[in-house]
Design a protein around this motif. Sequence first.
Motif, short mmCIF file in Angstrom:
data_model
loop_
_atom_site.label_atom_id
_atom_site.label_comp_id
_atom_site.label_asym_id
_atom_site.label_seq_id
_atom_site.Cartn_x
_atom_site.Cartn_y
_atom_site.Cartn_z
N ALA A 228 95.01 65.95 -10.70
CA ALA A 228 96.45 66.17 -10.54
C ALA A 228 96.90 67.46 -11.23
N VAL A 229 96.37 67.71 -12.43
CA VAL A 229 96.71 68.94 -13.15
C VAL A 229 96.28 70.17 -12.36
N MET A 230 95.05 70.14 -11.85
CA MET A 230 94.51 71.29 -11.13
C MET A 230 95.24 71.53 -9.80
N VAL A 231 95.59 70.44 -9.11
CA VAL A 231 96.31 70.59 -7.84
C VAL A 231 97.70 71.17 -8.09
N LEU A 232 98.38 70.66 -9.11
CA LEU A 232 99.72 71.19 -9.42
C LEU A 232 99.64 72.63 -9.92
N ALA A 233 98.58 72.96 -10.67
CA ALA A 233 98.41 74.35 -11.10
C ALA A 233 98.19 75.26 -9.90
N THR A 234 97.46 74.76 -8.90
CA THR A 234 97.25 75.52 -7.67
C THR A 234 98.57 75.74 -6.93
N TYR A 235 99.36 74.66 -6.84
CA TYR A 235 100.69 74.75 -6.21
C TYR A 235 101.57 75.77 -6.94
N TRP A 236 101.56 75.71 -8.25
CA TRP A 236 102.38 76.62 -9.07
C TRP A 236 101.91 78.06 -8.89
N ALA A 237 100.59 78.29 -8.94
CA ALA A 237 100.05 79.64 -8.80
C ALA A 237 100.35 80.21 -7.42
N THR A 238 100.28 79.36 -6.39
CA THR A 238 100.58 79.82 -5.04
C THR A 238 102.04 80.27 -4.93
N GLY A 239 102.97 79.47 -5.49
CA GLY A 239 104.38 79.84 -5.47
C GLY A 239 104.63 81.14 -6.22
N GLU A 240 103.95 81.29 -7.37
CA GLU A 240 104.11 82.52 -8.17
C GLU A 240 103.64 83.73 -7.40
#
Length: 580
Positions: free
Chosen positions: A44-56
């Motif tokens: 869950a942490v890694m998927v959300l980090a991926t989502y956050w990085a993509t938005g950034e």
Amino acid sequence: MPPIIPDILFNAGFCLISAFITCGIGFFVYALKPSSNVHRLFLAVMVLATYWATGEFFIWQASSLEGVEFWLRFSSFWPLTIAIGSHFILEFTGELQGINKKRNTIIIVCIYLTALLISVIGLFTGCLYTAAFSPEIGYYYLPVHENPFCLVGISYTAFIMLWAFLVGFISWRYTEPGIKHTQNSLLFAGIIITIFFGMLSGIVLPIFRIYIPNLVFIGFVFLSILIVYAMRHYGLFVLSPETAVPEIMKTMPDGLILVDSGGNIVAANESAENIFPSLKSSPAGISAESLVSPGNYGAIKDLITKKGEISDFEIGLPGKTTRYISVSGSVVRDRDGNPSGAVLIVRDITERKASENALRVANDKLSLLSQLTRHDISNLITALSGYLFLLDDKLKDPEEKLYLGKSIEITDRVMKQIEFSRSYHDIGLEKPMWKDLGEQISGAAESLVRGDVQIRLKIDPVLIYADPLVEKVFYSLIENAIRHGKKITEIVISTEEQEDGSLILRIKDDGIGISDEEKEKIFSYGYGRNTGFGLAFSRELLSVTGIEISENGVFGEGASFEIHIPKGVWKRRPGSADQG
């Protein structure tokens, strides 16, 4: 005007790179053990980090203020990454285990609710961040420091990061030296690097009005690299209390001990600590051989290495009173199938051993009493038979001689039953052994009075693994055929190997046979026209090594007893030619 940061950040390309890395690592770890709560949280942490990085990444690719605002709202759930990250750290380090369930739930709910509130504010308002434009930088975003909600978001982020740092530090500081300590050190180092980059771009640089893509994703890359290194070299997520041992270990009545490939204990449950008090302070790092002695542990390790598992290995533990334990276990393998340790199940069998010893003593006494009783009764029956035979010479009346004959017959049957009880008593007393099948059958046949009945043997040169009394089985079967076959003239005894590797021994005669309703009854104790024990005895004696017997003849054409000898319970006699 914000300072210029030309091309150093490669147009936020590191955000996209980190997105791929974190996503791949997350699913890889989850696949190792999907049932583990730690693995699920890490994913869950890694998927959300991926989502956050993509938005950034897309924020810094936007070509208008509206585009920046859109991607800001798209990325508004970034606080959940921090919330789940803190939950993962608490779960991994075991900090939640020392908190009662109610308080545990309150802490987790507060972390998630605050993160969700900040995310909703960011999604529906512009209170946290606003879009801006500079000819030198282009389109970017900056925090709205004047808004109290923005300050709440910054404070929450700073608090969670500081808390994660303290939890990681405490877990690292107070873990005993060993693999677990090294795992915590690498994870703690990754947390520090991630927090450093996150605070750098989220708090420090904005104070100096420097706005650049969020550097926290560089921290995620370093964290991922350290995790891969820890997995590869120190068994992180492969051999740890949270991943290799299921939650049920905490409540198991048997002791469960997780041992690494070097023989050091990684984890032990409460039941194991009750069996071995030395584990109560801290089981991690203790040598397993110190619990059961180097010799016993060496034997356990050799068996697990050779067979992959061990079952009911009994060990006596010295002390004021000797205690006994039973050890079972199996090898633990990593994702590549290589041995990475072992799981040992330990059970205190002191009471069981005491019961076994008491039962053995009682059985010995009963056996002695049985032998003495049989001996005394046999002597009395022998004396009685002698008097009856003496009396037979003196009686002249036919009716009296008839009654006397019946009495002699009864004494003979009593003697046979006593002989049977002696044979039955011996079943299982001696260990099974390899017996030459042909020799056993020939020995039984030669000791019988056969009259005109011919016995033909068509037996392969094989050995069978059976009770030492197995010759009595063949004696009983042949003797029954001769006694009850009536019109019998021939008995054919043959063997036939089956496709599944078993062997069928067939004893077939040309007598009257056995009716369908009696085919199973004849193996019951007391059933029959003689003692009623022979076939029941035969079935039980053969079953000692898994051999089965049944009757499959046709009534009126003869009896056919089939003895099924499983694969592994028979073999070719050494030196004989292979057949079949």
